[in-house]
Design an enzyme around this catalytic site. Structure first.
Site, PDB file in Angstrom:
ATOM      1  N   CYS A 260       0.386   3.620   2.948  1.00  0.00           N
ATOM      2  CA  CYS A 260       0.940   3.004   4.165  1.00  0.00           C
ATOM      3  C   CYS A 260       2.442   3.230   4.223  1.00  0.00           C
ATOM      4  CB  CYS A 260       0.662   1.498   4.185  1.00  0.00           C
ATOM      5  SG  CYS A 260      -1.088   1.059   4.227  1.00  0.00           S
TER       6      CYS A 260
ATOM      7  N   CYS B  47       0.840  -1.213   0.000  1.00  0.00           N
ATOM      8  CA  CYS B  47       0.000   0.000   0.000  1.00  0.00           C
ATOM      9  C   CYS B  47       0.871   1.258   0.000  1.00  0.00           C
ATOM     10  CB  CYS B  47      -0.910  -0.060   1.229  1.00  0.00           C
ATOM     11  SG  CYS B  47      -1.707   1.487   1.661  1.00  0.00           S
TER      12      CYS B  47
END
Length: 139
Positions: free
Chosen positions: A61, A58
């Site tokens: 992230c 991600c």
């Protein structure tokens, strides 16, 4: 606000990426037992837990991970954890994770706040609020 909703198929899992997610004072949770142990440790020490449910693939992230690690070093009175939603799929599902990153703020094992997305100012604001409420609880 950055968040990831689905995993890109075909991405290879690279466990080395965990290093950037669990740097500083961030604890990497890899089992449900490890989670339980960290929560009881936090309760015993009177610490609020900030749990970052994220994924190595991600982008948002990865973008917020260094900031999260920095916060963990600035605020040793809090316990910072990271949970890889792909490694602990069933466990993450029990927390009803719809997007990554999702941050949960827990006191004595109970959720006191939540933040979805890689929003640095909002994360900082919620941490400040948690710290302020902890100070008020001690008075």
């Amino acid at each position: 606000m950055g968040l990831c909703l689905t995993k890109n198929q075909g991405d290879e899992d690279d466990s080395e990426q965990h290093v950037e997610f669990a740097a500083g004072n961030v604890g990497l949770v890899t089992t449900k037992e490890g989670w339980e142990q960290k929560l009881s440790e936090a309760s015993r020490d009177g610490k609020t837990v900030i749990a970052n449910f994220s994924a190595t693939w991600c982008g948002p992230c990865r973008m917020i991970a260094p900031f999260y690690c920095e916060l963990s070093e600035k605020h040793p009175s809090l316990m910072f954890l990271v949970v890889d939603v792909d490694e602990l799929t069933e466990f993450s599902s029990s927390w009803d994770i719809k997007a990554t990153p999702t941050f949960f703020f827990l006191r004595d094992g109970q959720q006191v706040d939540k933040l979805v997305g890689a929003n640095k100012p909002e994360l900082q604001k919620k941490i400040t609020a948690v710290l302020d409420s902890a100070v008020h609880c001690q008075k």
